[in-house]
Scaffold this active site. Structure first.
Site, short mmCIF file in Angstrom:
data_model
loop_
_atom_site.label_atom_id
_atom_site.label_comp_id
_atom_site.label_asym_id
_atom_site.label_seq_id
_atom_site.Cartn_x
_atom_site.Cartn_y
_atom_site.Cartn_z
N TYR A 116 0.69 -1.10 -0.15
CA TYR A 116 -0.08 0.05 0.05
C TYR A 116 0.88 1.27 -0.23
CZ TYR A 116 -4.24 -2.78 0.25
OH TYR A 116 -5.44 -3.37 -0.47
N GLN A 134 -14.97 1.72 -7.47
CA GLN A 134 -14.31 0.77 -6.71
C GLN A 134 -13.01 1.05 -6.31
OE1 GLN A 134 -15.26 -3.35 -8.54
NE2 GLN A 134 -15.68 -1.70 -10.12
N ASP A 166 -8.01 5.34 -4.96
CA ASP A 166 -6.92 5.95 -5.31
C ASP A 166 -7.25 7.60 -5.13
OD1 ASP A 166 -8.35 6.82 -7.66
OD2 ASP A 166 -7.26 5.55 -8.87
N HIS A 177 -14.99 0.46 -1.92
CA HIS A 177 -13.76 -0.16 -1.34
C HIS A 177 -12.77 0.38 -0.62
CE1 HIS A 177 -14.53 -3.47 -5.07
NE2 HIS A 177 -15.48 -3.50 -4.01
N CYS A 221 -8.97 -0.58 18.01
CA CYS A 221 -10.30 0.28 18.45
C CYS A 221 -10.88 0.83 17.36
CB CYS A 221 -9.72 1.52 19.35
SG CYS A 221 -8.80 2.71 18.49
N CYS A 249 -1.80 3.50 15.68
CA CYS A 249 -3.00 4.23 16.00
C CYS A 249 -2.53 5.49 16.97
CB CYS A 249 -3.95 3.27 16.77
SG CYS A 249 -5.64 4.16 17.36
N CYS A 271 -4.47 4.50 20.71
CA CYS A 271 -4.21 3.23 21.49
C CYS A 271 -3.09 2.32 20.97
CB CYS A 271 -5.62 2.39 21.48
SG CYS A 271 -5.50 1.29 20.04
N GLY A 286 -14.17 0.65 -16.95
CA GLY A 286 -12.61 0.22 -16.65
C GLY A 286 -12.85 -1.09 -15.35
N THR A 287 -13.81 -1.60 -15.48
CA THR A 287 -13.87 -2.75 -14.46
C THR A 287 -14.02 -4.27 -15.03
OG1 THR A 287 -14.80 -3.68 -12.41
CG2 THR A 287 -16.35 -2.50 -14.12
C1 BJW Z 1 -9.37 -0.36 -19.20
C2 BJW Z 1 -8.33 0.32 -19.55
C3 BJW Z 1 -8.34 1.88 -20.04
C4 BJW Z 1 -7.68 -1.48 -18.70
N1 BJW Z 1 -9.40 2.10 -20.29
N2 BJW Z 1 -10.67 0.10 -19.41
C5 BJW Z 1 -17.32 -16.73 -4.75
C6 BJW Z 1 -16.22 -17.49 -4.21
C7 BJW Z 1 -15.45 -16.67 -3.16
C8 BJW Z 1 -15.76 -15.33 -2.75
C9 BJW Z 1 -17.07 -14.79 -3.57
C10 BJW Z 1 -17.55 -15.55 -4.25
N3 BJW Z 1 -18.48 -14.70 -4.91
C11 BJW Z 1 -18.60 -13.56 -4.40
C12 BJW Z 1 -17.45 -13.54 -3.58
C13 BJW Z 1 -17.08 -12.50 -2.85
C14 BJW Z 1 -16.10 -11.59 -3.23
C15 BJW Z 1 -15.80 -11.70 -4.78
O1 BJW Z 1 -16.51 -11.04 -5.45
N4 BJW Z 1 -15.00 -12.55 -5.23
C16 BJW Z 1 -14.82 -12.68 -6.90
C17 BJW Z 1 -13.45 -12.56 -7.18
C18 BJW Z 1 -15.31 -14.23 -6.81
N5 BJW Z 1 -16.43 -10.10 -2.83
C19 BJW Z 1 -15.96 -9.81 -1.77
O2 BJW Z 1 -15.37 -10.32 -0.79
C20 BJW Z 1 -16.65 -8.13 -1.20
N6 BJW Z 1 -17.12 -8.35 -0.15
C21 BJW Z 1 -18.50 -9.27 -0.09
O3 BJW Z 1 -19.09 -9.88 -1.14
O4 BJW Z 1 -18.95 -9.28 1.05
C22 BJW Z 1 -20.12 -10.43 1.22
C23 BJW Z 1 -19.40 -11.93 1.20
C24 BJW Z 1 -18.07 -12.00 1.84
C25 BJW Z 1 -17.71 -13.28 1.66
C26 BJW Z 1 -18.14 -14.32 0.83
C27 BJW Z 1 -19.16 -14.08 0.05
C28 BJW Z 1 -19.97 -12.66 0.22
C29 BJW Z 1 -15.57 -7.56 -1.13
C30 BJW Z 1 -14.61 -7.13 -2.52
C31 BJW Z 1 -13.46 -6.22 -2.14
C32 BJW Z 1 -12.73 -6.05 -3.20
N7 BJW Z 1 -11.65 -5.56 -2.91
C33 BJW Z 1 -10.39 -5.12 -3.81
C34 BJW Z 1 -9.05 -4.44 -2.97
C35 BJW Z 1 -9.66 -3.00 -2.64
C36 BJW Z 1 -8.39 -2.39 -1.70
C37 BJW Z 1 -7.33 -2.11 -2.98
O5 BJW Z 1 -7.25 -1.64 -4.05
O6 BJW Z 1 -6.09 -2.68 -2.66
O7 BJW Z 1 -11.22 -4.23 -4.66
S1 BJW Z 1 -10.04 -6.36 -4.79
C38 BJW Z 1 -9.88 -5.48 -6.08
O8 BJW Z 1 -10.96 -5.78 -7.16
C39 BJW Z 1 -10.11 -4.15 -5.91
C40 BJW Z 1 -10.86 -3.64 -7.09
O9 BJW Z 1 -11.67 -2.45 -6.48
C41 BJW Z 1 -11.65 -4.90 -7.25
C42 BJW Z 1 -12.30 -4.70 -8.75
O10 BJW Z 1 -11.41 -4.62 -9.65
P1 BJW Z 1 -11.40 -3.84 -11.10
O11 BJW Z 1 -11.60 -2.49 -10.76
O12 BJW Z 1 -12.54 -4.29 -11.71
O13 BJW Z 1 -10.02 -3.88 -11.61
P2 BJW Z 1 -9.58 -5.14 -12.73
O14 BJW Z 1 -7.99 -4.88 -12.66
O15 BJW Z 1 -9.99 -6.21 -12.23
O16 BJW Z 1 -10.00 -4.52 -14.17
C43 BJW Z 1 -9.52 -3.53 -14.96
C44 BJW Z 1 -10.49 -3.33 -16.12
O17 BJW Z 1 -10.00 -2.25 -16.81
C45 BJW Z 1 -10.31 -4.62 -17.29
O18 BJW Z 1 -11.82 -4.92 -17.40
C46 BJW Z 1 -9.57 -3.90 -18.11
O19 BJW Z 1 -9.91 -4.47 -19.72
C47 BJW Z 1 -9.94 -2.54 -18.13
N8 BJW Z 1 -9.02 -1.46 -18.66
N9 BJW Z 1 -7.25 -0.40 -19.19
C48 BJW Z 1 -10.78 1.37 -19.83
N10 BJW Z 1 -7.44 2.30 -20.34
ZN ZN Z 2 -6.62 2.31 18.07
#
Ligand code: BJW
Ligand code: ZN
Length: 258
Positions: free
Chosen positions: A73, A111, A114, A129, A140, A164, A167, A204-205
Site C-alpha cells: 500500500y 471501486q 486512489d 472499497h 479500536c 494508532c 491506543c 474500466g472494471t
Molecule cells: C481499461 C483500461 C483503459 C484497462 N480504459 N478500461 C465466490 C467465491 C469466493 C468469494 C466470492 C464468491 N462470490 C462472491 C465472493 C465475494 C468476493 C468476490 O466477488 N470474489 C470474486 C473475485 C469471485 N467479494 C467480496 O469479498 C466483497 N465482499 C463481499 O462480497 O462481502 C460479502 C461476502 C463475503 C464473503 C463471501 C461471500 C460474500 C468485497 C470485495 C472487495 C474487493 N477489494 C479489492 C481491493 C480493495 C483495496 C485495494 O484496492 O487494494 O478491490 S480487490 C480489487 O478488485 C479491488 C478492485 O476495486 C476490485 C475490482 O477490480 P477492477 O476495478 O474491476 O479492476 P481490474 O483490474 O479487475 O479490471 C480492470 C479493467 O479495466 C479490465 O476490464 C480492463 O480491460 C480495463 N481497462 N485499461 C478502459 N485504459
Molecule cells: Zn486504536
C-alpha cells in the site's frame, strides 16, 4: 492498438438516452486510472514484486504478513501521489456538473481507492472499497489519515508499522478486502443510486468482483440502459446496450461530448 472511432448511430442513440435520463449513475474501476499510470488489479498491471495484487488484498494476507501488505500500500500511494487525473476523470466531473445543472440525479460509485475522481473535482464520490488515504485501527477501529510512505524499505519491522494515535494498536488500510463486507451506509448509497436509474455507465472494471459486478444486471433488469467503457469485453458486456471499446480517457470525452 484500438480503433477508437465510435459508429455515429451508436453515438447518437447514446446521446439521446443520456439527454433523456433523469437519473444517471456511474460505476468506475481500475481501468479509468490506467492512463494516469496506475496499474490495474488484474491482467498485465496486476503484479507487484511477483505477488498477484488480489492475493495481497485479503485480511488473511495482512494477518500473515502485515509488513508485506503495508509495503504494497505504501508503494501504491507513492505512485498515486504523483499521478494526475486523466481526461476520463475530468469528463466525469464535467458530466456531474452538467447533470446537476440540469436538475438530474447523478452519482459516481467507484471501486478505486486512489482518490483521483475527487482530485479531478468530482464531489460526493461513493468509495465502495474505501480509500488508500485513510487507515483504521485493528484494535479500536478509529479511522485516521494515511502515514508517510516508507516504500523503499523492505521488511518493515513490526514496531515501525503505522500505529494508532489513540491506543498504539496496529493500523490497517481503510479499504475493503476480499471476504469483508462493504459498509452498510455505502451499500445504501449504491442501492439508492442504482434503483430506477435510467442510465448506468460502467467504466474500466473487469466486473468479476461482487457486489459491484451485480450492478449492471440490476439496472438492466429494471429497464435502465447500461453503457460499458472498456478496452476488453467483460462478463457484463452482454447486458450493455452501448459498448465503447477503447481507453476510457479517449472514449469518455468522445461519448459525453466533453
Ligand atoms: C481499461 C483500461 C483503459 C484497462 N480504459 N478500461 C465466490 C467465491 C469466493 C468469494 C466470492 C464468491 N462470490 C462472491 C465472493 C465475494 C468476493 C468476490 O466477488 N470474489 C470474486 C473475485 C469471485 N467479494 C467480496 O469479498 C466483497 N465482499 C463481499 O462480497 O462481502 C460479502 C461476502 C463475503 C464473503 C463471501 C461471500 C460474500 C468485497 C470485495 C472487495 C474487493 N477489494 C479489492 C481491493 C480493495 C483495496 C485495494 O484496492 O487494494 O478491490 S480487490 C480489487 O478488485 C479491488 C478492485 O476495486 C476490485 C475490482 O477490480 P477492477 O476495478 O474491476 O479492476 P481490474 O483490474 O479487475 O479490471 C480492470 C479493467 O479495466 C479490465 O476490464 C480492463 O480491460 C480495463 N481497462 N485499461 C478502459 N485504459
Ligand atoms: Zn486504536
Amino acid at each position: 492498438m484500438f480503433n477508437c472511432t465510435v459508429p455515429c448511430s451508436q453515438l447518437e442513440e447514446f446521446t439521446s438516452v443520456l439527454e433523456a435520463a433523469h437519473k444517471v449513475t456511474v460505476l468506475s474501476g481500475a481501468g479509468i486510472s490506467a492512463e494516469s499510470g496506475i496499474p490495474t488489479f488484474r491482467g498485465a498491471g496486476g503484479l507487484w514484486r511477483n505477488f498477484d495484487a488480489t492475493e495481497l488484498a485479503t485480511p488473511y494476507a495482512f494477518a500473515a504478513n502485515p509488513s508485506l501488505v503495508w509495503e504494497f500500500y505504501h508503494y501504491r500511494r507513492c505512485i498515486v501521489a504523483a499521478a494526475p487525473p486523466n481526461a476520463g476523470h475530468y469528463a466525469l466531473e464535467a458530466l456531474q456538473r452538467k447533470c446537476e445543472h440540469q436538475g438530474k440525479l447523478f452519482t459516481l460509485l467507484t471501486q478505486n481507492i486512489d482518490g483521483l475522481h475527487a482530485k479531478a473535482g468530482s464531489s460526493n464520490v461513493v468509495e465502495l472499497h474505501g480509500s488508500m488515504w485513510r487507515t483504521r485501527c485493528c484494535h479500536c477501529n478509529n479511522i485516521q489519515g494515511a502515514p508517510e510512505p516508507m516504500a523503499k524499505e523492505a521488511n518493515i519491522p513490526s514496531m515501525q508499522l503505522p500505529r494508532c494515535k489513540l491506543c498504539n494498536g496496529l493500523l490497517r488500510p481503510h479499504v475493503v478486502w476480499f471476504g469483508e463486507c462493504l459498509e452498510v451506509e455505502t451499500m445504501e448509497c449504491a442501492h439508492n443510486a442504482l434503483e430506477d436509474c435510467d442510465l448506468l455507465l460502467v467504466i474500466g472494471t473487469s466486473a468479476v468482483v461482487q457486489p459491484a459486478a451485480g450492478f449492471a444486471p440490476l439496472v438492466k433488469a429494471h429497464g435502465g440502459a447500461v453503457a460499458e467503457f472498456n478496452t476488453e469485453d467483460t462478463p457484463i458486456s452482454d447486458n450493455c446496450r452501448f459498448k465503447f471499446h477503447g481507453p476510457a480517457a479517449v472514449m469518455l470525452p468522445t461519448a459525453l461530448g466533453i
